[in-house]
Design a protein around this motif. Structure first.
Motif, short mmCIF file in Angstrom:
data_model
loop_
_atom_site.label_atom_id
_atom_site.label_comp_id
_atom_site.label_asym_id
_atom_site.label_seq_id
_atom_site.Cartn_x
_atom_site.Cartn_y
_atom_site.Cartn_z
N LEU A 1 0.82 -1.20 0.00
CA LEU A 1 0.00 0.00 0.00
C LEU A 1 0.86 1.26 0.00
O LEU A 1 0.47 2.27 -0.57
CB LEU A 1 -0.94 0.00 1.20
N VAL A 2 2.02 1.19 0.65
CA VAL A 2 2.90 2.36 0.68
C VAL A 2 3.43 2.66 -0.72
O VAL A 2 3.54 3.82 -1.12
CB VAL A 2 4.05 2.13 1.68
N SER A 3 3.73 1.62 -1.48
CA SER A 3 4.21 1.81 -2.85
C SER A 3 3.13 2.46 -3.72
O SER A 3 3.42 3.34 -4.53
CB SER A 3 4.64 0.47 -3.44
N LEU A 4 1.89 2.02 -3.55
CA LEU A 4 0.78 2.63 -4.28
C LEU A 4 0.62 4.09 -3.87
O LEU A 4 0.41 4.96 -4.72
CB LEU A 4 -0.51 1.85 -4.01
N PHE A 5 0.75 4.36 -2.58
CA PHE A 5 0.67 5.73 -2.09
C PHE A 5 1.76 6.60 -2.73
O PHE A 5 1.50 7.72 -3.16
CB PHE A 5 0.79 5.75 -0.57
N MET A 6 2.98 6.07 -2.80
CA MET A 6 4.09 6.84 -3.36
C MET A 6 3.87 7.12 -4.85
O MET A 6 4.15 8.22 -5.32
CB MET A 6 5.42 6.11 -3.16
N SER A 7 3.39 6.14 -5.59
CA SER A 7 3.16 6.37 -7.01
C SER A 7 2.06 7.40 -7.22
O SER A 7 2.18 8.29 -8.08
CB SER A 7 2.83 5.06 -7.73
N ASP A 8 1.00 7.32 -6.45
CA ASP A 8 -0.08 8.30 -6.58
C ASP A 8 0.34 9.69 -6.09
O ASP A 8 -0.06 10.71 -6.66
CB ASP A 8 -1.32 7.83 -5.83
N LEU A 9 1.17 9.73 -5.06
CA LEU A 9 1.70 11.01 -4.59
C LEU A 9 2.58 11.65 -5.65
O LEU A 9 2.51 12.87 -5.89
CB LEU A 9 2.48 10.81 -3.29
N MET A 10 3.40 10.84 -6.32
CA MET A 10 4.25 11.38 -7.39
C MET A 10 3.42 11.89 -8.56
O MET A 10 3.78 12.88 -9.19
CB MET A 10 5.26 10.33 -7.85
N VAL A 11 2.31 11.23 -8.85
CA VAL A 11 1.41 11.73 -9.89
C VAL A 11 0.91 13.11 -9.50
O VAL A 11 0.90 14.04 -10.30
CB VAL A 11 0.23 10.77 -10.14
N GLY A 12 0.52 13.25 -8.24
CA GLY A 12 -0.03 14.53 -7.78
C GLY A 12 1.00 15.64 -7.68
O GLY A 12 0.69 16.81 -7.93
N LEU A 13 2.24 15.31 -7.33
CA LEU A 13 3.25 16.35 -7.12
C LEU A 13 4.13 16.62 -8.33
O LEU A 13 4.59 17.75 -8.51
CB LEU A 13 4.14 15.97 -5.93
N VAL A 14 4.38 15.61 -9.14
CA VAL A 14 5.32 15.76 -10.26
C VAL A 14 4.59 15.89 -11.59
O VAL A 14 4.98 16.70 -12.44
CB VAL A 14 6.30 14.56 -10.30
N VAL A 15 3.54 15.11 -11.78
CA VAL A 15 2.89 15.05 -13.09
C VAL A 15 1.79 16.09 -13.25
O VAL A 15 1.69 16.75 -14.29
CB VAL A 15 2.34 13.62 -13.33
N MET A 16 0.98 16.26 -12.23
CA MET A 16 -0.19 17.12 -12.38
C MET A 16 0.10 18.62 -12.49
O MET A 16 -0.58 19.30 -13.29
CB MET A 16 -1.17 16.87 -11.23
N PRO A 17 1.06 19.20 -11.76
CA PRO A 17 1.29 20.65 -11.92
C PRO A 17 1.67 21.08 -13.34
O PRO A 17 1.07 22.02 -13.86
CB PRO A 17 2.40 20.95 -10.91
N PRO A 18 2.62 20.41 -14.03
CA PRO A 18 2.87 20.80 -15.42
C PRO A 18 1.67 20.54 -16.33
O PRO A 18 1.42 21.31 -17.26
CB PRO A 18 4.06 19.94 -15.84
N ALA A 19 0.93 19.49 -16.05
CA ALA A 19 -0.27 19.22 -16.85
C ALA A 19 -1.31 20.32 -16.66
O ALA A 19 -2.00 20.72 -17.60
CB ALA A 19 -0.86 17.86 -16.48
N MET A 20 -1.41 20.83 -15.43
CA MET A 20 -2.34 21.92 -15.15
C MET A 20 -1.92 23.19 -15.90
O MET A 20 -2.76 23.88 -16.48
CB MET A 20 -2.39 22.18 -13.65
N LEU A 21 -0.60 23.49 -15.89
CA LEU A 21 -0.12 24.65 -16.65
C LEU A 21 -0.40 24.49 -18.13
O LEU A 21 -0.81 25.45 -18.81
CB LEU A 21 1.38 24.83 -16.43
N ASN A 22 -0.19 23.30 -18.63
CA ASN A 22 -0.45 23.03 -20.05
C ASN A 22 -1.93 23.23 -20.38
O ASN A 22 -2.27 23.79 -21.42
CB ASN A 22 0.00 21.60 -20.38
N GLN A 23 -2.79 22.82 -19.48
CA GLN A 23 -4.22 22.96 -19.70
C GLN A 23 -4.66 24.42 -19.58
O GLN A 23 -5.50 24.90 -20.36
CB GLN A 23 -4.97 22.09 -18.68
#
Length: 98
Positions: A1-23
């Motif tokens: 579960l911790v690994s799933l948490f880390m992957s989802d946290l990285m999506v939220g912190l690393v992937v989503m902010p540039p995607a938001m700027l792009n949008q």
């Protein structure tokens, strides 16, 4: 579960902010070489999240189908190996193409 948490946290912190700027701006506003790195992190984090869900499902399946042999089959070393395999496969699938 911790690994799933880390992957989802990285999506939220690393992937989503540039995607938001792009949008918001309708175009890529960050440096051009950052785009391929961002896309690789996007694929890696999303793939790791999906693979983590598959590993959790496999773990639950093994626990339900053979509860008496579960402790013998799923040792901490094997669990760590599955987590490392999940992240390695996700990283290879995302960073190898670039």
């Amino acid at each position: 579960l911790v690994s799933l948490f880390m992957s989802d946290l990285m999506v939220g912190l690393v992937v989503m902010p540039p995607a938001m700027l792009n949008q918001l701006y309708g175009r890529w506003v960050l440096r051009g070489d950052f785009c391929s790195l961002w896309a690789s992190f996007d694929v890696m984090c999303c793939s790791a999240s999906i693979l983590n869900l598959c590993v959790i499902s496999l773990d639950r399946y093994l626990l339900i189908t053979s509860p008496l042999r579960y402790k013998l089959r799923v040792t901490p070393c094997r669990a760590l190996g599955l987590i490392l395999a999940t992240w390695t496969l996700a990283a290879l699938a995302s960073f190898l193409p670039i």
